[in-house]
Scaffold this motif. Structure first.
Motif, short mmCIF file in Angstrom:
data_model
loop_
_atom_site.label_atom_id
_atom_site.label_comp_id
_atom_site.label_asym_id
_atom_site.label_seq_id
_atom_site.Cartn_x
_atom_site.Cartn_y
_atom_site.Cartn_z
N THR A 103 81.84 74.79 -58.77
CA THR A 103 83.22 74.31 -58.66
C THR A 103 84.20 75.10 -59.51
N ILE A 104 83.78 75.51 -60.72
CA ILE A 104 84.76 76.14 -61.59
C ILE A 104 84.84 77.66 -61.38
N LEU A 105 83.98 78.21 -60.52
CA LEU A 105 84.07 79.65 -60.26
C LEU A 105 85.14 79.93 -59.21
N PRO A 106 85.81 81.09 -59.32
CA PRO A 106 86.78 81.44 -58.28
C PRO A 106 86.07 81.63 -56.94
N MET A 107 86.67 81.10 -55.86
CA MET A 107 86.09 81.27 -54.54
C MET A 107 85.87 82.75 -54.21
N ILE A 108 86.78 83.56 -54.71
CA ILE A 108 86.71 84.99 -54.38
C ILE A 108 85.47 85.63 -55.04
N ALA A 109 85.13 85.17 -56.25
CA ALA A 109 83.94 85.66 -56.94
C ALA A 109 82.69 85.18 -56.22
N VAL A 110 82.70 83.91 -55.87
CA VAL A 110 81.58 83.32 -55.15
C VAL A 110 81.33 84.06 -53.84
N ALA A 111 82.42 84.36 -53.13
CA ALA A 111 82.29 85.06 -51.86
C ALA A 111 81.64 86.43 -52.05
N ASN A 112 81.99 87.12 -53.14
CA ASN A 112 81.39 88.42 -53.42
C ASN A 112 79.89 88.31 -53.62
N ILE A 113 79.48 87.27 -54.34
CA ILE A 113 78.05 87.10 -54.60
C ILE A 113 77.30 86.77 -53.30
N TRP A 114 77.87 85.86 -52.54
CA TRP A 114 77.20 85.43 -51.31
C TRP A 114 77.18 86.52 -50.25
N MET A 115 78.14 87.43 -50.32
CA MET A 115 78.15 88.52 -49.36
C MET A 115 76.86 89.33 -49.46
N PHE A 116 76.40 89.47 -50.68
CA PHE A 116 75.17 90.21 -50.89
C PHE A 116 73.97 89.47 -50.28
N PHE A 117 73.98 88.14 -50.38
CA PHE A 117 72.88 87.38 -49.77
C PHE A 117 72.78 87.64 -48.28
N TYR A 118 73.93 87.77 -47.66
CA TYR A 118 73.97 87.87 -46.20
C TYR A 118 73.84 89.31 -45.69
N THR A 119 73.79 90.29 -46.62
CA THR A 119 73.69 91.69 -46.19
C THR A 119 72.40 91.90 -45.38
N PRO A 120 72.49 92.60 -44.24
CA PRO A 120 71.27 92.88 -43.48
C PRO A 120 70.28 93.69 -44.33
N ASP A 121 69.00 93.48 -44.13
CA ASP A 121 67.90 94.19 -44.81
C ASP A 121 67.80 93.90 -46.31
N TYR A 122 68.80 94.34 -47.10
CA TYR A 122 68.71 94.21 -48.55
C TYR A 122 68.98 92.81 -49.05
N GLY A 123 69.78 92.08 -48.29
CA GLY A 123 70.23 90.77 -48.75
C GLY A 123 69.11 89.77 -48.93
#
Lengths: 275, 291
Positions: free
Chosen positions: B111-131
């Motif tokens: 909750t206290i993290l910026p959405m924009i920071a969270v989105a950056n982290i989660w983008m990596f989870f969703y990356t094809p192959d490496y994620g």
């Protein structure tokens, strides 16, 4: 809940496991981000215990964009906005709580409109207004639409209304005028509300993104969220270690403050939520 | 203080806040209606009155239909799930389970993290192959998948991220409600031999109903208000599959600079929010009568 319903052996064991499983899932993304940030890129998705630790990602991220300036901008934005909010909301809440002026009910309803229609969705028209005022691309323009906060007025009005009338009268007998009354009686009694509102406001504006993105376009005005987005979308390609390092860096002050004052944070958010 | 002074000082105290509210909330809400009736000014062609033309364009605009549909799916996907999880979290944290300090910390931190920071982290989870998602799926023999690049999965990815971000925030409101519940209710239920599930269903859940409505309204507002993650992760793509109404307004207004059409789209968003406000007002009205 009382001990009577709590202690039911097996069921409770299962619930504890469920609660912990959910907690681990919830914290995992952050643990993962921390792992990536403190290890060399080669280990960013390769989890071995003997992976070497490094602070290199943070150093490279810090050097790759003017983060110091972005931090400064955010601190300026957050403190300016909060200061204005505290003054404006205190005065307005005092008026609503203690002055039976003409049109009070209608004005209060008009204030509450902002709870539904927040500045966040009025981006097109507010940009037009800022343009007319000639303050596009300034820190003032980021904070201005939020300075008169319906939420703050509402919260403080509720608190001020609980101040007993006897205190009010006593101070008046002492010869205090109503501004002294506000400063000496109401404001000190509302301290927990101020702390609660302050924490909510600071975390909101530290994290705010879309409006600052629209209204700023230079290094000297961009807050940290916009700086981070520009940095990670343009400069870095796909070096995830550096991006996660930058990401953690931008959230670090709030995160550290939260870890230190966890109880205060949670209670403040709770207080702000009870209406 | 005499009566006349009361009026004067009341207004003077209110004035600074009221002026700013009028300038940045009431005026823009009304101005957007007016501006939606005019064409967008272009260098060779000044703005002129065109009546309801923008709205006619909107009805024929497939992207508008798409973003409304997406927003509906997004709201239905995020709201019930995050509210249910929030209630579950609150019951657990309130229940003095082992390590509740850690539980509360874990649930609340997103909750206290910026959405924009969270989105950056989660983008990596969703990356094809490496994620992370593909790596875990790979262990179970699934083929790689471009989670954010495929029309079928992109909105689902954003929904999961939003639930993760919001549930802990809503938990706080439930926690506040649970802590105000009189403890003798649980004692009475225990004497009756009620199971925990029965107690939850018959006592806890009805008692926190006002909180559920409060949270519900906030969740609906959030589903129209928050598009930071779309800017960071997908830019509305692929092919508008992840665009929401506010993101579309942002695109039309600040990428194509078609401010007239953006004003008309904003009117639709305001109408939705006003409808929500009316519903809340009617409900609160009812609740007052019940007492």
């Amino acid at each position: 809940m009382s001990a009577a319903l709590e202690s039911r052996g097996l069921g409770r064991g299962i619930e504890t496991c469920g609660a912990w499983l959910l907690a681990v899932i919830w914290i995992l993304p952050l643990v993962y981000a921390a792992w990536t940030a403190v290890h060399p890129t080669a280990y960013s998705a390769h989890f071995v215990l003997d992976a070497p630790l490094t602070a290199d990602n943070f150093a490279r991220a810090w050097d790759a964009a003017p983060f110091a300036r972005f931090f400064l901008n955010t601190v300026l934005l957050v403190s300016m906005t909060l200061a204005a909010q505290l003054v404006l909301c205190t005065l307005a809440a005092y008026a609503f709580a203690r002055f039976a002026f003409f049109g009070r009910e209608v004005m209060f309803l008009l204030v509450l409109v902002q709870l539904m229609i927040m500045p966040d969705v009025l981006i097109v028209e507010n940009y037009r207004t800022m343009n007319a005022l000639g303050i596009v691309d300034s820190i003032l323009a980021i904070g201005l639409p939020y300075m008169a906060s319906a939420f703050g007025i509402f919260l403080l009005r509720q608190t001020f209304k609980t101040v007993p009338a006897e205190l009010d009268d006593a101070a008046r007998v002492e010869g205090a005028n109503f501004l002294q009354l506000l400063w000496k009686v109401y404001v000190p009694l509302a301290r927990p509300t101020y702390i609660a509102y302050g924490l909510v406001s600071v975390s909101y504006h530290w994290n705010n993104f879309l409006w600052p993105l629209i209204i700023t376009n230079s290094v000297t005005t961009r807050p940290i969220t916009v700086g981070l987005q520009v940095f990670s979308s343009v400069d870095q390609g796909i070096d995830w270690s550096i991006i996660t390092a930058a990401t953690l860096m931008t959230s670090a002050p709030l995160l550290v403050a939260f870890l230190l004052f966890q109880r205060q944070f949670v209670q403040s958010f709770m207080r702000a939520g009870i209406r | 203080m005499n009566r006349a002074n009361m009026h004067v000082w009341g207004w003077l105290l209110l004035l600074p806040a009221a002026a700013l509210l009028a300038l940045f909330t009431h005026y823009p809400a009304l101005a957007t209606i007016l501006h939606s009736l005019y064409s967008t000014a272009r260098p060779n062609r000044p703005s002129r009155f065109i009546g309801l033309d923008q709205y006619a364009t909107m009805l024929d605009d497939p992207v508008f239909h798409q973003v409304l549909w997406n927003n509906t799916i997004f709201a239905l996907g995020t709201i019930p799930a995050s509210i249910a999880l929030a209630l579950l979290m609150a019951v657990w944290v309130n229940d003095r389970l082992a390590g509740r300090g850690f539980l509360r910390l874990a649930y609340f931190t997103p909750t206290i993290l910026p959405m924009i920071a969270v989105a950056n982290i989660w983008m990596f989870f969703y990356t094809p192959d490496y994620g992370l998602v593909d790596q875990i799926a790979g262990l179970f023999g699934f083929a790689r998948h471009n989670w954010l690049g495929s029309r079928d999965t992109v909105l689902g990815c954003l929904i999961v991220l939003t639930i993760w971000k919001e549930a802990g925030f809503f938990m706080i409101f439930y926690l506040a409600a649970l802590q105000q519940m009189p403890p003798n209710l649980a004692e009475a239920a225990a004497l009756e031999g009620a199971s925990r599930w029965t107690f939850f269903r018959r006592v806890t859940f009805p008692l926190v109903m006002p909180t559920t409505l409060f949270v519900l309204i906030n969740a609906v507002i959030n589903s129209f208000r928050l598009v930071d993650h779309i800017v960071a992760m997908t830019k509305g793509g692929p092919d508008n599959a992840s665009s929401l109404l506010l993101y579309y307004i942002f695109e039309v207004g600040f990428k194509y600079w078609d401010t007239g059409y953006a004003a008309a789209l904003t009117v639709v968003l305001l109408a939705l929010l006003a409808g929500l406000a009316t519903a809340q007002f009617l409900y609160l009205d009812k609740r007052v009568h019940y007492r």
